[in-house]
Write an enzyme that holds these catalytic residues in place. Sequence first.
Site, mmCIF file in Angstrom:
data_model
loop_
_atom_site.group_PDB
_atom_site.id
_atom_site.type_symbol
_atom_site.label_atom_id
_atom_site.label_comp_id
_atom_site.label_asym_id
_atom_site.label_seq_id
_atom_site.Cartn_x
_atom_site.Cartn_y
_atom_site.Cartn_z
ATOM 1 N N ASP A 41 -7.849 -2.764 14.054
ATOM 2 C CA ASP A 41 -9.236 -2.797 13.573
ATOM 3 C C ASP A 41 -9.462 -3.942 12.585
ATOM 4 O OD1 ASP A 41 -8.006 -1.925 11.256
ATOM 5 O OD2 ASP A 41 -9.159 -0.064 11.061
ATOM 6 N N GLU A 77 -9.741 -1.577 5.147
ATOM 7 C CA GLU A 77 -10.395 -1.305 6.428
ATOM 8 C C GLU A 77 -11.690 -2.123 6.545
ATOM 9 O OE1 GLU A 77 -8.674 0.114 8.529
ATOM 10 O OE2 GLU A 77 -7.920 2.100 8.000
ATOM 11 N N ASP A 92 0.814 -1.212 0.000
ATOM 12 C CA ASP A 92 0.000 0.000 0.000
ATOM 13 C C ASP A 92 0.847 1.261 0.000
ATOM 14 O OD1 ASP A 92 0.919 -0.511 2.580
ATOM 15 O OD2 ASP A 92 -1.039 -1.063 3.338
ATOM 16 N N HIS A 96 -7.612 -4.537 9.832
ATOM 17 C CA HIS A 96 -7.238 -4.304 8.435
ATOM 18 C C HIS A 96 -6.041 -5.141 8.015
ATOM 19 C CE1 HIS A 96 -4.691 -0.605 9.757
ATOM 20 N NE2 HIS A 96 -3.853 -1.556 9.429
#
Length: 259
Positions: free
Chosen positions: A135, A142, A66, A137
């Site tokens: 979270d 996400e 990313d 991810h």
Amino acid sequence: MTEVIIVQHADEAGRLVADAITALAERTPAAVLGVATGSTPLPVYRELAAGAGSGLLGGLSAFALDEYVGLAPDDPRSYHHVIHSEVTLPLGLDPSRVHAPSGDPGTLSTAGARYEQAIAAAGGIDLQLLGIGVDGHLGFNEPGSSLASRTRVKTLTEQTRRDNARFFDSPDEVPMHCITQGLGTIREARHLVLLAFGARKAAVVAAAVEGAVSSFVPASVIQLHPHVTVVVDEAAASELRNVAYYRHAQQHKPDWQGL
Ligand code: F6R
């Protein structure tokens, strides 16, 4: 098979995974590595760098997961720059064979497809290193990301922006958008190696490895992959339910079976 290996310390994980990557480079000198940024994979890069003098890794290609949108590749906080300084240089890789998705706002509409084409042209990713966000991810996919998603622009959650603020002067400077390999892209790598260390990751590791497969826990997509190795320290393993079995399987692992 989702194999869970519990180690005493992140350095031990670094050695284990670096050995697997070195063995891959021995078998396939032009293998394609998927690299992650963040703190988690650093022990792996450190170990690989220590052995890089052999020149064994010099034929590898690498693709990052990313990139932030709007940071120039020479910005020290950009993942282009982080991968260059933490992976390309210390491991002695050829910079022309190390790639990250482009976060250039001017060409974003085609950047995802171009990155997908580059991965395909390289023959796909042999071994993908992964961290996990608290979270859930994976990459910057996400919660709510399609399990079939491809490389595209995403909006970061406030949790992720807070978590990554340590790399910036102030939380407000963390970009709002990123471009990330999709979960469908990540699933095509031939071997996934997910690393997690510390108690902060314990709940999400349990959810990803043993919970329901759900776009709400994007990392749970690893359960749909035929060859996954999860390497965690005791703290990150502390909420796993099947832990006795993981230790048992580790103890009785057949000699011929690599990571
Ligand atoms: C990084 C990435 C992220 C991180 C995750 C964990 O390229 O894609 O998914 O792996 O945010 O970050 P650390 O390792 O810093 O806890």
